[in-house]
Write a protein that holds these residues in place. Sequence first.
Motif, PDB file in Angstrom:
ATOM      1  N   SER A  37       0.926  -1.205   0.024  1.00 24.62           N
ATOM      2  CA  SER A  37       0.081  -0.002  -0.032  1.00 24.62           C
ATOM      3  C   SER A  37       0.919   1.284  -0.058  1.00 24.62           C
ATOM      4  N   ILE A  38       1.875   1.121   0.253  1.00 25.44           N
ATOM      5  CA  ILE A  38       2.942   2.267   0.167  1.00 25.44           C
ATOM      6  C   ILE A  38       3.987   2.293  -0.496  1.00 25.44           C
ATOM      7  N   PRO A  74       3.272   1.779  -4.611  1.00 28.26           N
ATOM      8  CA  PRO A  74       2.524   2.981  -5.228  1.00 28.26           C
ATOM      9  C   PRO A  74       3.796   4.064  -5.232  1.00 28.26           C
ATOM     10  N   MET A  75       4.467   4.225  -4.156  1.00 26.18           N
ATOM     11  CA  MET A  75       5.444   5.414  -4.299  1.00 26.18           C
ATOM     12  C   MET A  75       6.389   5.022  -5.242  1.00 26.18           C
TER      13      MET A  75
END
Lengths: 250, 278
Positions: free
Chosen positions: B193-194, B197-198
């Motif tokens: 989730s981090i 995407p980053m």
Amino acid sequence: MEQSVQIDPLLRIQALSHWYRINGAARLVFSNLQGELRQGELVCLIGRSGCGKSTLLKVIAGFLQPSSGKCLLAGQEIGDAGPDRGVVFQEDALFPWLTVRENVTFGMKANTIDSGEVDALLQQVGLFDYAGQLPQTLSGGMKQRVALARVLIRSPRLLLMDEPFGALDAQTREEMQSLLLRLMRDRQQTVIFVTHDVQEALLLADRIWLMDQEGGGFTHELLVALPRPRDPSVPAFQEQARQLHSWLRQ
Amino acid sequence: MTDLSKDALLVNEKKNKGKRPLGSLVLGVLLPLLLLALWEGISRFNLVPAYLLPSPEQVLITAKSYIFDQPGSGPYSGRFWGDLSASLVRVVSGFSLAALCAIPLGLCSGRIERINALLSGLVNGLRAVPGICWLPLAMIWFGIGLKTTVFLVALAAFFPIYQNTLTGSALVAPVYLQAGAMLGVSPLGRVFSIIVPMAMPNIIVGLRLGMGIAWAYLVLGELTGVPDGLGAVIMDARMLGQTDLIVVGIFLIALIGKLCDSLLVLLLRTLFKSARRL
Ligand SMILES: Nc1ncnc2c1ncn2[C@@H]1O[C@H](COP(=O)(O)OP(=O)(O)OP(=O)(O)O)[C@@H](O)[C@H]1O
Ligand SMILES: [Mg+2]
């Protein structure tokens, strides 16, 4: 004795020390910090740049293991970071690919999201009309309001704010300060608020902790008993400001 | 002049993000049209013999027959769809294999210093070997056909995907992971989730580079004598001296490569929110 049992502190900092290791050499940031925070209190942490305010906040948040000593939250030693300790970072830490609303509900299970509550919170921080926008389209103050909303939605026991309004202009800063005070009053929220601005500390705090430069503990504690809303032009306010400035200069 | 320099120095924020103004579309087709006119001129005045450079008209006729005619009505009539599907299967399987290995490994290397240390020597060593060097070995290992081509495509596409995923995930600022932890996301959850995407902008760059290279190595793999595929058609045409068909093959590979790139971007944008902000 009896009374101190009744008003058990929400947060107790016990003999807390921290040093960073840089190339094998230990560099002390603070040592033997002691402090207590009661439920519903807003404490401002003030001190010169580099004295270790952010480091202390990271320890309490659970991002950093202290070198020695401990912190107790409601009697329990604090563990890894979690939603019981909400953090508003100094820099922009919103997720850039998510909308305002998605940032606020980030990581929550779909069935635990009360969309009415999210709406109400967005209304309170004045971002309801921006719920579908990406962070890159927001101003600095709006971003910090999203950052505040995304921790408040989780009803943290403790709110940790690291110079959250440092990058804002004076006008926006004042608005954010009154927003914060309003939310605190409504929610009985306990807050540690880091700032290096004496006036900001006096406007917000119930108590102010002063942190020393040279690896020491809290050097001074100031009780701010001024009635709210506070007016920086009254003599009592200015007297306390003078006091803080002189401590900071030492 | 001033407009150009402003754009070049990126002082102005992009106005039409994602949308290209009509002017730049016209600019984009200007050079190809000029080249086409030059080509037409050369063949019209017989400056170069047709067996070296067939006329645009001849190429069009061959293309039409290759693509649309009834199979069997000529040696290459209507073979396009069979060749296309054979090539697509090879590219897509090789590329998917590469992405499936390179993205997880890139993420691990980008975030875990020990894994990076473990892998970097091997990966950089292998990357220094030109892909063509693998061809003889691959032919011995896998014979001629699907497996060799897929192997070459996967191997070549692996490196750009791996390297860009590594860079992107290594660059994720700690504050975002701290924010995730503070918001109650588990360590493994933070990866998906981090970190992903980053790192998405870099991952997309890696995938698009990988897709481009995949087509190059597809043709290489198909030049070895497989019976079908767009690369095979080019090779066959050379042996038969059908220059027009070679040109048709080149155009089709360019066109389909571009189409694959666009489809890849579209797919990523549909699947991932983090791919949409680019
Ligand atoms: N990750 C780190 N590794 C080594 N030293 C560090 C690290 N983070 C901070 N320090 C050092 O610890 C000291 C305290 O840093 P900290 O960020 O806590 O200060 P601060 O009081 O928050 O300052 P400011 O008001 O400028 O934000 C500084 O001298 C800094 O150089
Ligand atoms: Mg700091």
